[in-house]
Design an enzyme around this catalytic site. Structure first.
Site, short mmCIF file in Angstrom:
data_model
loop_
_atom_site.label_atom_id
_atom_site.label_comp_id
_atom_site.label_asym_id
_atom_site.label_seq_id
_atom_site.Cartn_x
_atom_site.Cartn_y
_atom_site.Cartn_z
N LYS A 14 0.86 -1.19 0.00
CA LYS A 14 0.00 0.00 0.00
C LYS A 14 0.89 1.22 0.00
O LYS A 14 1.94 1.22 0.64
CB LYS A 14 -0.86 0.03 1.27
CG LYS A 14 -1.99 -0.96 1.27
CD LYS A 14 -2.95 -0.65 2.42
CE LYS A 14 -3.78 -1.87 2.72
NZ LYS A 14 -4.07 -2.11 4.10
N ARG A 89 5.63 1.72 7.33
CA ARG A 89 4.89 1.10 8.42
C ARG A 89 5.53 -0.26 8.72
O ARG A 89 5.71 -1.09 7.83
CB ARG A 89 3.44 0.89 8.02
CG ARG A 89 2.68 0.33 9.19
CD ARG A 89 1.37 -0.26 8.81
NE ARG A 89 0.80 -0.86 10.01
CZ ARG A 89 -0.11 -1.80 9.98
NH1 ARG A 89 -0.56 -2.25 8.84
NH2 ARG A 89 -0.57 -2.30 11.10
N ARG A 239 -10.21 -13.11 13.86
CA ARG A 239 -9.40 -13.56 14.99
C ARG A 239 -10.27 -13.73 16.24
O ARG A 239 -11.18 -12.94 16.47
CB ARG A 239 -8.28 -12.55 15.30
CG ARG A 239 -7.29 -12.38 14.19
CD ARG A 239 -6.13 -11.50 14.66
NE ARG A 239 -5.35 -11.03 13.54
CZ ARG A 239 -5.12 -9.74 13.28
NH1 ARG A 239 -5.59 -8.79 14.07
NH2 ARG A 239 -4.41 -9.41 12.24
N GLY A 328 -12.62 1.18 10.70
CA GLY A 328 -13.78 0.83 9.87
C GLY A 328 -15.09 0.69 10.63
O GLY A 328 -16.10 1.31 10.27
P1 ADP Z 1 -8.41 -3.07 8.65
O1 ADP Z 1 -7.59 -1.82 8.39
O2 ADP Z 1 -8.22 -3.67 10.01
O3 ADP Z 1 -8.38 -4.09 7.56
P2 ADP Z 1 -10.71 -1.26 8.52
O4 ADP Z 1 -10.38 -0.30 9.59
O5 ADP Z 1 -10.68 -0.81 7.11
O6 ADP Z 1 -9.93 -2.63 8.68
O7 ADP Z 1 -12.19 -1.81 8.82
C1 ADP Z 1 -12.78 -2.81 8.06
C2 ADP Z 1 -14.09 -3.22 8.73
O8 ADP Z 1 -14.94 -2.07 8.85
C3 ADP Z 1 -14.83 -4.25 7.91
O9 ADP Z 1 -14.92 -5.45 8.63
C4 ADP Z 1 -16.21 -3.69 7.76
O10 ADP Z 1 -17.12 -4.64 8.22
C5 ADP Z 1 -16.27 -2.51 8.71
N1 ADP Z 1 -17.13 -1.47 8.14
C6 ADP Z 1 -16.86 -0.65 7.10
N2 ADP Z 1 -17.92 0.12 6.82
C7 ADP Z 1 -18.89 -0.22 7.70
C8 ADP Z 1 -20.24 0.21 7.93
N3 ADP Z 1 -20.81 1.16 7.18
N4 ADP Z 1 -20.92 -0.36 8.92
C9 ADP Z 1 -20.36 -1.33 9.68
N5 ADP Z 1 -19.11 -1.77 9.52
C10 ADP Z 1 -18.38 -1.24 8.54
#
Ligand code: ADP
Length: 397
Positions: A14, A89, A239, A328
């Site tokens: 990334k 990172r 996990r 997320g």
């Molecule tokens: P990581 O960086 O750990 O891969 P993110 O911080 O991008 O993850 O978060 C991804 C998670 O956020 C996904 O599991 C998704 O289910 C959740 N997510 C994203 N948008 C939404 C939403 N609108 N409502 C609920 N959960 C969400």
């Protein structure tokens, strides 16, 4: 100054190029499926571009990214030398790194010593650094560690009650992860409180696919839910989080599974995926709203694991000024925020349902007027934090 932030995984890379004059992201994207027969590159400036072709290794992937950054039509820089610094990172810095650092040969060899602690992540991070150093030889390269922010934890928080020799000989202890995010949002929270970081206690709830909570006292992490590895703590996408440590032994003995199979199950097939067959919280929430019993129970298990950790960090901190939801799920799920904060008025936590409603893309307070503890939603920005720390390191050279 332009800083290229890189996050190299085992089969992915990334990147984000940030103009530090105004924090503007000039270009960002990722290369996936590096080393497979067909890889995929995504590149975004004001427009989006994608290509599918083999990327045999990280070097070919980053060379292509560098070409695109300098491309006549799609590029955002004229010359690779415009990139004065790369912020890398890096997942595991062990006990060796409690802050970001300029990478030289000595630092690289110390990072290699940390590989046993993160055998999947650290080799890829190191490859990313070596490749970037060869492609951008004029840039300064800075390592930013996921574990560094938590190095301020006291022994009572990081030592496990197992024979002392395992800590002394093998460095088995709690390290914690997502440090860049916990630091970023706890600093933003202090700003929102109108106070200096040293004067506030904050509980930061980073819930994405991976998830962890930190207790941040006066700007320093004093405890966090992840452990020696990111498997510990909260229920996550795939996990398991905290379980009885005897369960892996039980599974090996009674289910005829190997240690590697159990490792795979607990890391990739557990958590919300293990409970519902789906790791994406959006899908689980949809079914929860529709009244599905399995997803309702899973959501309760998920929110309860967060609620318990928040409660325990009240005890660890003594007083709490704010709770921050980020990543997320934390930024997007009003349902999870509400489930976590409900029935917590005894601790001075009261959420305002109408303020809480909906996804949040900016820093916002969602607590009620009478809530003793502020509840904030603060979108995390790990890339910007890595870039800022990169600049800080260069300033202090
Ligand atoms: P990581 O960086 O750990 O891969 P993110 O911080 O991008 O993850 O978060 C991804 C998670 O956020 C996904 O599991 C998704 O289910 C959740 N997510 C994203 N948008 C939404 C939403 N609108 N409502 C609920 N959960 C969400």
């Amino acid at each position: 100054m332009k800083v290229l932030v890189l996050n190299a995984g085992s089969s992915s890379l990334k990147y984000q190029l940030i103009n530090m004059a105004d924090n503007h992201v000039l270009a960002e994207g990722l290369v996936e499926r590096i080393g497979q027969s067909v890889g995929k590159l995504k590149y975004k400036t004001t427009e989006k571009y994608e290509e599918e072709r083999p990327f045999p290794n990280h070097e070919t992937a980053l060379v292509r990214v560098s070409e695109l950054l300098q491309d006549e039509k799609m590029g955002v820089i004229k010359d690779a030398n415009e990139i004065e610094a790369c912020g890398h990172r890096t997942v595991h810095g062990g006990e060796e790194f409690n802050h970001s650092i300029l990478i030289d040969d000595a630092v690289l060899s110390t990072m290699k010593k940390c590989i046993p602690l993160a055998p999947l992540h650290n080799p890829a991070n190191i490859t990313g650094i070596e490749v970037a150093a060869s492609i951008f030889p004029k840039a300064k390269h800075v390592g930013v560690f996921d574990t560094a922010f938590h190095q301020s934890m006291p022994a009572k928080a990081y030592k496990y009650a197992i024979p002392a020799k395992f800590y002394e000989e093998d460095h088995i202890r709690r390290y914690g992860f997502h440090g860049t995010s916990h630091l970023f949002v706890s600093r933003e929270a202090a700003t929102m409180l109108g106070k200096e970081q040293k004067d506030v206690n904050v509980i930061t709830v980073h819930i994405g696919n991976g998830a962890s909570i930190a207790a941040v006292k006066g700007g320093k992490s004093i405890d966090t839910t992840m452990g020696m590895t990111p498997l510990a703590g909260l229920v996550m996408g795939t996990r398991c989080g905290d379980i009885d440590p005897a369960i892996p032994y039980f599974l090996c003995k009674n289910k005829d599974l190997t240690i590697d199979e159990v490792d795979q199950i607990l890391n990739k097939e557990s958590g919300m995926y293990g409970l519902t067959g789906n790791s994406d919280l959006r899908d689980i929430e949809d079914k929860f709203i529709a009244g599905d019993a399995v997803c309702t129970e899973a959501m309760e298990i998920y929110a309860y694991s967060i609620k318990k950790a928040v409660g325990s960090y009240f005890a660890a901190l003594g007083t709490v000024d704010a709770i921050v939801f980020t990543a997320g799920v934390g930024e997007n799920s009003d349902i999870v925020r509400k489930m976590v904060c409900s029935d917590m008025s005894g601790l001075g936590i009261e959420i305002d349902e109408s303020k809480n409603e909906g996804r949040k893309t900016n820093n916002i307070e969602v607590s009620s007027e009478s809530s003793r503890v502020k509840i904030f939603v603060i979108p995390t920005n790990e890339e910007l934090e890595i870039a800022n720390q990169t600049i800080e390191v260069l300033k202090n050279l």
